[in-house]
Each structure stands twice: as C-alpha cells, then as structure tokens.
Design a protein around this motif. Structure first.
Motif, short mmCIF file in Angstrom:
data_model
loop_
_atom_site.label_atom_id
_atom_site.label_comp_id
_atom_site.label_asym_id
_atom_site.label_seq_id
_atom_site.Cartn_x
_atom_site.Cartn_y
_atom_site.Cartn_z
N MET A 166 0.84 -1.19 0.00
CA MET A 166 0.00 0.00 0.00
C MET A 166 0.88 1.24 0.00
O MET A 166 1.86 1.31 0.72
N ARG A 167 0.48 2.19 -0.80
CA ARG A 167 1.18 3.46 -0.84
C ARG A 167 0.24 4.53 -0.32
O ARG A 167 -0.97 4.47 -0.50
N ALA A 168 0.83 5.53 0.33
CA ALA A 168 0.02 6.61 0.89
C ALA A 168 0.82 7.90 0.82
O ALA A 168 2.04 7.89 0.63
N ARG A 169 0.13 8.98 0.99
CA ARG A 169 0.80 10.28 1.10
C ARG A 169 0.37 10.94 2.39
O ARG A 169 -0.77 10.81 2.84
N ILE A 170 1.31 11.64 2.99
CA ILE A 170 1.07 12.37 4.24
C ILE A 170 1.25 13.84 3.92
O ILE A 170 2.29 14.25 3.40
N TYR A 171 0.24 14.63 4.22
CA TYR A 171 0.31 16.05 3.90
C TYR A 171 -0.48 16.86 4.92
O TYR A 171 -1.29 16.33 5.67
N GLN A 172 -0.23 18.16 4.90
CA GLN A 172 -0.99 19.08 5.74
C GLN A 172 -1.91 19.85 4.81
O GLN A 172 -1.45 20.52 3.88
N PRO A 173 -3.24 19.73 4.98
CA PRO A 173 -4.16 20.34 4.02
C PRO A 173 -4.08 21.87 4.03
O PRO A 173 -3.83 22.48 5.07
N SER A 174 -4.29 22.46 2.87
CA SER A 174 -4.32 23.92 2.78
C SER A 174 -5.75 24.39 3.00
O SER A 174 -6.69 23.60 2.97
N LYS A 175 -5.91 25.66 3.18
CA LYS A 175 -7.25 26.19 3.40
C LYS A 175 -8.02 26.16 2.09
O LYS A 175 -7.45 26.26 1.00
N THR A 176 -9.32 26.01 2.19
CA THR A 176 -10.15 25.96 0.99
C THR A 176 -10.41 27.37 0.49
O THR A 176 -10.14 28.36 1.17
N ALA A 177 -10.97 27.48 -0.70
CA ALA A 177 -11.29 28.78 -1.27
C ALA A 177 -12.40 29.49 -0.49
O ALA A 177 -12.52 30.71 -0.56
N MET A 178 -13.18 28.74 0.25
CA MET A 178 -14.28 29.34 1.01
C MET A 178 -13.86 29.75 2.41
O MET A 178 -14.68 30.28 3.16
N GLN A 179 -12.61 29.52 2.78
CA GLN A 179 -12.14 29.87 4.12
C GLN A 179 -11.37 31.17 4.08
O GLN A 179 -10.62 31.44 3.14
N SER A 180 -11.53 31.99 5.10
CA SER A 180 -10.69 33.17 5.23
C SER A 180 -9.64 32.95 6.31
O SER A 180 -8.60 33.58 6.30
N GLY A 181 -9.90 32.04 7.22
CA GLY A 181 -8.97 31.77 8.30
C GLY A 181 -8.15 30.51 8.07
O GLY A 181 -8.15 29.94 6.98
N ARG A 199 -9.28 8.44 5.02
CA ARG A 199 -8.40 9.58 5.32
C ARG A 199 -8.22 9.61 6.83
O ARG A 199 -9.18 9.81 7.57
N LEU A 200 -6.99 9.43 7.27
CA LEU A 200 -6.69 9.44 8.70
C LEU A 200 -6.07 10.77 9.08
O LEU A 200 -5.16 11.24 8.39
N LYS A 201 -6.53 11.36 10.17
CA LYS A 201 -6.01 12.65 10.63
C LYS A 201 -5.13 12.45 11.86
O LYS A 201 -5.48 11.68 12.75
N PHE A 202 -4.02 13.18 11.90
CA PHE A 202 -3.07 13.11 13.00
C PHE A 202 -2.72 14.52 13.45
O PHE A 202 -2.81 15.47 12.68
N ASP A 203 -2.28 14.62 14.72
CA ASP A 203 -1.91 15.92 15.25
C ASP A 203 -0.56 16.40 14.76
O ASP A 203 -0.30 17.60 14.74
N SER A 204 0.32 15.48 14.38
CA SER A 204 1.66 15.88 13.93
C SER A 204 2.12 14.99 12.79
O SER A 204 1.58 13.90 12.57
N ARG A 205 3.12 15.45 12.08
CA ARG A 205 3.69 14.68 10.98
C ARG A 205 4.36 13.41 11.50
O ARG A 205 4.27 12.34 10.89
N ALA A 222 3.54 11.65 14.13
CA ALA A 222 2.52 10.66 14.49
C ALA A 222 2.02 9.93 13.24
O ALA A 222 1.81 8.71 13.27
N ALA A 223 1.86 10.63 12.15
CA ALA A 223 1.42 10.01 10.91
C ALA A 223 2.49 9.06 10.36
O ALA A 223 2.19 7.97 9.89
N LEU A 224 3.76 9.48 10.43
CA LEU A 224 4.85 8.62 9.98
C LEU A 224 4.98 7.38 10.84
O LEU A 224 5.23 6.28 10.33
#
Length: 103
Positions: free
Chosen positions: A1-16, A52-58, A60-62
C-alpha cells in the motif's frame, strides 16, 4: 500500500486557518476507476481511497505508517505569506484620509 502524508491547505471558502493544522494520511488508488456504461458514474472496488486518517503531527502520521507497513511519501507544506495591512479594514473609514473616498 502506498500513501501520502500532507498538511491540508485552506479551501477557497475559508478566510482563516481552521482545519489546516492537522496532518492527513491518504491512500493512493490501487486500481484504475471504471466508468459505468448505464449511469455514467465512475467507481472502483478499491475502498482504501475512501480512508483519510487525521493526526496531530507529521511524526505521528509517519509512526502509524511505519507500524502498519505503509509506504508513505511526506509532502511538505508551503507556508503562505501573511497579508497584514498596518491599519486593516478600519483604514477604509478613517476620518483623516488624504484623498476623497472614490466609491
């Protein structure tokens, strides 16, 4: 299995910056998608792409990927430059403006 670990960027509908501080582990598709001839929908029997699994830090995901034998690629986030004006929005309504308010 291959996966990618990334930090999502804000969406176009977000200001914060909400929902951009966690790290996501997302699996790569193992097989190509198929087109259903009757309905025109695309589908696949690969259910790992829905996870899609969410982690508090990079780290922890690794660690999770190493423990479960997942080949993971880490995509580093590109930090955005902050656009902070000296007076902000209130500057538009200042009483000591040099020029006339044009609109």
């Amino acid at each position: 299995m291959r996966a990618r670990i990334y930090q999502p960027s804000k969406t176009a509908m977000q200001s914060g910056q909400a929902k951009t501080h966690h790290w996501v582990l997302e699996f790569a598709p193992a097989e190509a998608r198929e087109l259903d001839p009757l309905m025109g929908w695309t589908g696949s029997s690969d259910t790992q792409t829905q996870v899609r699994l969410k982690f508090d830090s990079r780290e922890a995901a690794l660690d999770y990927a190493r423990r479960h034998g997942i080949e993971a690629v880490v995509l580093r986030p590109r930090p955005r430059k902050h656009n902070v004006r000296p007076a902000g929005y209130a500057e538009n309504f200042a009483t000591n403006r040099r020029g006339a308010w044009t609109h």
